[in-house]
Each structure stands twice: as C-alpha cells, then as structure tokens.
Design a protein around this motif. Structure first.
Motif, PDB file in Angstrom:
ATOM      1  N   TRP A 142     -11.562   7.662  -4.629  1.00 24.07           N
ATOM      2  CA  TRP A 142     -12.406   6.638  -4.002  1.00 24.07           C
ATOM      3  C   TRP A 142     -11.787   6.142  -2.698  1.00 24.07           C
ATOM      4  CZ3 TRP A 142     -11.881   1.391  -2.822  1.00 24.07           C
ATOM      5  CH2 TRP A 142     -13.072   0.718  -2.521  1.00 24.07           C
ATOM      6  N   LEU A 143     -10.466   5.909  -2.701  1.00 25.18           N
ATOM      7  CA  LEU A 143      -9.799   5.454  -1.488  1.00 25.18           C
ATOM      8  C   LEU A 143      -9.950   6.458  -0.354  1.00 25.18           C
ATOM      9  CD1 LEU A 143      -6.443   3.963  -2.849  1.00 25.18           C
ATOM     10  CD2 LEU A 143      -8.287   2.697  -1.741  1.00 25.18           C
TER      11      LEU A 143
ATOM     12  N   LEU B  13      -3.483  -1.179  -8.811  1.00 24.27           N
ATOM     13  CA  LEU B  13      -4.255  -1.789  -7.731  1.00 24.27           C
ATOM     14  C   LEU B  13      -5.640  -2.174  -8.234  1.00 24.27           C
ATOM     15  CD1 LEU B  13      -3.745  -1.978  -4.510  1.00 24.27           C
ATOM     16  CD2 LEU B  13      -5.299  -0.023  -4.394  1.00 24.27           C
TER      17      LEU B  13
ATOM     18  N   ASP C 278      -9.655  -3.502  -7.888  1.00 26.69           N
ATOM     19  CA  ASP C 278     -10.724  -3.119  -6.973  1.00 26.69           C
ATOM     20  C   ASP C 278     -10.723  -4.007  -5.736  1.00 26.69           C
ATOM     21  OD1 ASP C 278     -11.418  -1.211  -8.811  1.00 26.69           O
ATOM     22  OD2 ASP C 278     -13.157  -2.300  -9.603  1.00 26.69           O
TER      23      ASP C 278
ATOM     24  N   MET D 124      -3.295   9.024  -5.963  1.00 26.51           N
ATOM     25  CA  MET D 124      -2.844   7.890  -5.148  1.00 26.51           C
ATOM     26  C   MET D 124      -1.714   8.319  -4.213  1.00 26.51           C
ATOM     27  SD  MET D 124      -4.593   5.073  -5.956  1.00 26.51           S
ATOM     28  CE  MET D 124      -3.850   3.503  -6.380  1.00 26.51           C
TER      29      MET D 124
ATOM     30  N   LEU E 148      -9.166   6.329  -8.642  1.00 25.28           N
ATOM     31  CA  LEU E 148      -9.075   5.357  -7.556  1.00 25.28           C
ATOM     32  C   LEU E 148      -8.628   6.041  -6.270  1.00 25.28           C
ATOM     33  CD1 LEU E 148      -9.338   2.488  -6.574  1.00 25.28           C
ATOM     34  CD2 LEU E 148      -7.010   2.022  -7.404  1.00 25.28           C
TER      35      LEU E 148
ATOM     36  N   LEU F 189      -6.982  -3.240   1.021  1.00 24.37           N
ATOM     37  CA  LEU F 189      -6.177  -2.148   1.566  1.00 24.37           C
ATOM     38  C   LEU F 189      -6.969  -1.371   2.615  1.00 24.37           C
ATOM     39  CD1 LEU F 189      -4.030   0.378  -0.462  1.00 24.37           C
ATOM     40  CD2 LEU F 189      -5.701   1.189   1.200  1.00 24.37           C
ATOM     41  N   ILE F 190      -8.206  -1.025   2.291  1.00 24.71           N
ATOM     42  CA  ILE F 190      -9.031  -0.267   3.222  1.00 24.71           C
ATOM     43  C   ILE F 190      -9.313  -1.083   4.476  1.00 24.71           C
ATOM     44  CG2 ILE F 190     -11.338   0.705   3.561  1.00 24.71           C
ATOM     45  CD1 ILE F 190     -11.211   1.520   0.567  1.00 24.71           C
TER      46      ILE F 190
ATOM     47  N   ALA G 240       0.820  -1.215   0.000  1.00 23.19           N
ATOM     48  CA  ALA G 240       0.000   0.000   0.000  1.00 23.19           C
ATOM     49  C   ALA G 240       0.852   1.261   0.000  1.00 23.19           C
ATOM     50  CB  ALA G 240      -0.938   0.007   1.201  1.00 23.19           C
TER      51      ALA G 240
ATOM     52  N   SER H 167      -5.088   6.718 -11.338  1.00 25.03           N
ATOM     53  CA  SER H 167      -4.609   7.254 -10.072  1.00 25.03           C
ATOM     54  C   SER H 167      -5.568   8.293  -9.513  1.00 25.03           C
ATOM     55  CB  SER H 167      -3.217   7.875 -10.267  1.00 25.03           C
ATOM     56  OG  SER H 167      -2.800   8.572  -9.116  1.00 25.03           O
TER      57      SER H 167
ATOM     58  N   ASP I 277      -8.047  -5.522  -4.494  1.00 26.56           N
ATOM     59  CA  ASP I 277      -6.889  -5.102  -3.702  1.00 26.56           C
ATOM     60  C   ASP I 277      -7.215  -3.839  -2.911  1.00 26.56           C
ATOM     61  OD1 ASP I 277      -5.383  -7.165  -4.775  1.00 26.56           O
ATOM     62  OD2 ASP I 277      -4.374  -5.902  -6.248  1.00 26.56           O
ATOM     63  N   ALA I 278      -7.929  -2.908  -3.542  1.00 29.23           N
ATOM     64  CA  ALA I 278      -8.280  -1.654  -2.881  1.00 29.23           C
ATOM     65  C   ALA I 278      -9.173  -1.911  -1.670  1.00 29.23           C
ATOM     66  CB  ALA I 278      -8.976  -0.720  -3.868  1.00 29.23           C
TER      67      ALA I 278
END
Length: 434
Positions: free
Chosen positions: A332-333, A414, A416, A355, A329, A422-423, A34, A326, A418-419
């Motif tokens: 969104w992150l 990354l 979806d 990102m 995403l 990560l969260i 991450a 980047s 994986d994201a």
C-alpha cells in the motif's frame, strides 16, 4: 564538550523516549521513524514483551562463555528459529550483529571446503554496488567503491559480479532474459578464475542500503543458484536487512523459494533492542565442519540475553501477524507513494518489497541521468524531512559516483494514521527540494 566520537559531525538531538513508530527527543519533539533506525526496528519501539524478555534473562544469567555453557534461551531460540529458516537441519551460530554474521559466514565457507578436501576454494564472489558490513572481511565482500576506497590497501581478496539492479540493468538486452544474462556472467567469472578456486557466492536477496530496495527480476535467483550448484559453489544469502519480515516474508529468499547453504542475519533479529545476529548453515555443512572444529569465536557470541530477546521478537512477529502486515502495508505504501509522486519529475522510481521501500531521485526521468553528487539532493531531502519530524534512510553515489536514493523501512506496527503521515511528509520533503 562531548567526549563521544560520533557517527556524524552535525549536532544531534538527544533521544529520550520511543514508542511504536515514534521517537521523542529531549526537547519534547516527536519524530516519525520511517527508517526503523537503519531499517532495523520491525516490532516497534517500546514493546513490553521484548523488554520483559531481557529483564527475565538478566535475572537468571548475565554472562556465560559459549565454550563453557549453553543456556535455555539460546537452545529455545534455535529450536524456534530453525523451522523458519530456508534450509534443511539448520544450525545457528549467534553473534553480535550483521558484520560479525558475515565474517562468520566467510569462515564457515572456508572451513567447509577445507573439511571436504577442497582447500583450493578460497575466493568468494559478491556483487558490485553491494554492502555486507564494515569489518574488513565484510567490507572486502562489499562492492560499493566509496566505502572501500579509504581501505583499498587492505582489500582485494574477493570478486564482484554485476549488481541485480533492474532500474539500471547492465544487460544490453534488458529487460529481455536478465536472469539468464546474470547467470551467464556468473558462470563466465567462475570458469575464468577456475571452478576449483571459487568457494561461494553471496548477495542480499533484495539490495538494501547501496541500491535502495532494488528487487531483482523473478528469474534472477533461480538462475544464479543453478549455476552455483553446478559448480559446487556455496550460496550465501545476506539477510541482515531483508530478514525477519522486512520484505513481507520471514526471509527475503522465500520470495523465490531459494534454499541457501548459509544465511546471515542481524538488524531485525531483535528489532534493534539488543545487539544480536547469526550465521546459520545447513546440517550438511555443520556435519562436515564439526569433526575438526570451527576455528572462530567472539566474546559475545552465543549470549543468552540476545537469544532471549530474539526469541521474543520471533514470537511477536508470529503472534501479531506482523510479517503479513509488512507485506500488505508495504504494498500500500509503495502504491500511494508512486501515485503521489507521479508528477514529480525528479522521482525516477518507487520500488521494493514489503516494508522495504526505495525511492530513486534523478535529474532526468526519461534518460535516468542522476543528479551530480555536489548537488546534495539526498541530503537536502533528508533535512527537509527531519525538519518536518520525519526520519528517512539514505544512500548516494550508486551511479558511477553520482545518484540519490531514499529508503523507508518503518516498524511493521505502523498504524494507518502513521502511514498517512509518513506519505504526506515524505512527498512534501521531496517536493520541497524538487
């Protein structure tokens, strides 16, 4: 017993493989990267296009000196990069990484002022709580005191203006006219020391390792550049961390339509595959310096291998729409992390662009009081994350010696799934410590 002088004193696992956003160690354990290493890896681990570009170049030439030859890979890279840079008629001076890029920029600044008959301009203004590299010149520009402290007898040539740090803004009227306040502070500093002594102003478009993706107010960069132009001060954008799509634009200053005189880059230039960076200047600066020459150079500057992989990185970012990835995403992150951490009292702010995401941890959300450094909050979160198979990036000591920051800067590839992982793991690690 290892004969390696390590970066850290704790025992480290041995990495044996990497693909996409994942790294595998010798015990077969997988880690979700991450942090992109140190906010470096953009196109992902194990990308065959970059690896094959290195193989092709090594099959042609391995090492030729930059004073004796140029190479097709270097010329092709410069041709591809120049239109992307936020400057006119760009000239690219390749080096081996970010610190060398900043050292090169410092000397470009000096060479330019000497060339135009303004030899009295030798002082550069950076910002407090900043980081520009670990070589002595770059460290002197850097404004993070814990990094400077062991070497203070060797430092002190440069000045430091207030940090563009909205969460802890020094403007007494914050958030009213913060850009104007910063511009006034810079002008006051220039006039105090004498405009004919100030050579340049350098800053990261978005503050990285030292302030955890601190984004300035929208008025900041236009106001700062206007002051610099009025006093003949060069503008240097340190894009070592923010460049090559990290903030959702090719370069961080693109968010504010800023046209610097010099840009430095490293990290994402080759997505970390080989050591590479550069300092790029405008055609105007190059034309001023060229007649007398540039007294500077490194053994590994202008190397063909780095240029070949850097060109493949530009093509991969462009053809894969990864800069746009980047931006979207990353947004969104940030939204998902802010929502998931909204009820965690120790989370002061989730911030960033693209990102490049920062999380500031505080002892009191209402007053923004930081945790004392001895509480080791960041280190405990990092350990909890690593135990769950998640790699984060950290920074501490930004609030008068106290304070805790986490950064996320994963590869743009990354997925979806994986994201979501990560969260989930980031939130769990923070909740565990909180």
């Amino acid at each position: 017993m290892s004969h390696v002088f390590p970066r850290v004193t704790r025992d480290l696992p041995t990495a044996v493989g990497a693909e996409g956003a994942w790294i595998t160690d010798a015990d077969g354990r997988r880690y979700l990267d991450a942090a992109g290493g140190a906010i470096v890896v953009g196109v992902g681990h194990g990308d065959r296009t970059l690896i094959e570009a290195a193989e092709r170049q090594l099959a042609r030439t391995q090492y030729v000196h930059g004073t004796m030859f140029t190479t097709e890979s270097l010329e092709n890279y410069a041709d591809a990069l120049a239109p992307l840079l936020p400057m006119d008629e760009a000239r690219i001076y390749p080096v081996s990484g970010g610190s060398e890029a900043v050292e090169t920029a410092i000397k470009m600044v000096r060479a330019y002022h000497l060339a135009v008959g303004q030899g009295g301009r030798s002082t550069i203004i950076a910002r407090r709580s900043s980081y520009h590299g670990n070589t002595l010149g770059a460290l002197d520009l850097s404004g993070k005191e814990p990094l400077r402290k062991p070497y203070t007898p060797w430092l002190g040539r440069f000045l430091h203006a207030p940090a563009a740090y909205e969460y802890r803004c020094e403007n007494p009227r914050h958030p009213d006219r913060c850009g104007e306040w910063h511009a006034d502070e810079l002008q006051r500093m220039i006039e105090s020391y004498g405009p004919d002594t100030i050579a340049a102003f350098i800053a990261e478009p978005v503050a990285g390792a030292t302030l955890g993706a601190a984004v300035p107010c929208d008025e900041y960069w236009p106001a700062i550049v206007e002051v610099c132009r009025r006093f003949g001060v060069l503008v240097v954008a340190d894009e070592v961390m923010t460049g090559f799509g990290r903030t959702g634009r090719w370069f961080g200053v693109d968010h504010w339509d800023v046209r610097p005189d010099i840009v430095t880059a490293g990290k994402g230039t080759t997505s970390g595959y080989v050591p590479f960076g550069f300092a790029a200047c405008t055609g105007e600066i190059f034309e001023a310096i060229a007649p007398t020459g540039f007294v500077h150079g490194f053994t590994w500057s202008h190397n063909a291998l780095g240029a070949a992989v850097a060109l493949a990185t530009v093509e991969r970012l462009r053809d894969g729409d990864l800069v746009d990835r980047s931006e979207k995403l990353g947004a969104w992150l940030r939204t998902e992390l802010a929502t998931a951490l909204a009820d965690v009292a120790s989370v002061g702010e989730v911030r960033g662009l693209g990102m490049m995401v920062g999380i500031e941890l505080v002892a009191d959300r209402a007053t923004k009081e930081p945790f004392p450094r001895q509480a080791q909050i960041t280190e405990r979160v990092m350990t909890a994350a690593r135990d769950s198979g998640l790699l984060l990036y950290s920074s501490t000591g930004h609030a008068d010696g106290d304070g805790d920051l986490l950064m996320l800067g994963p590869p743009f590839v990354l997925t979806d799934d994986d994201a979501a992982t990560l969260i989930e793991r980031t939130v769990a690690a923070i909740r565990t410590v909180s």
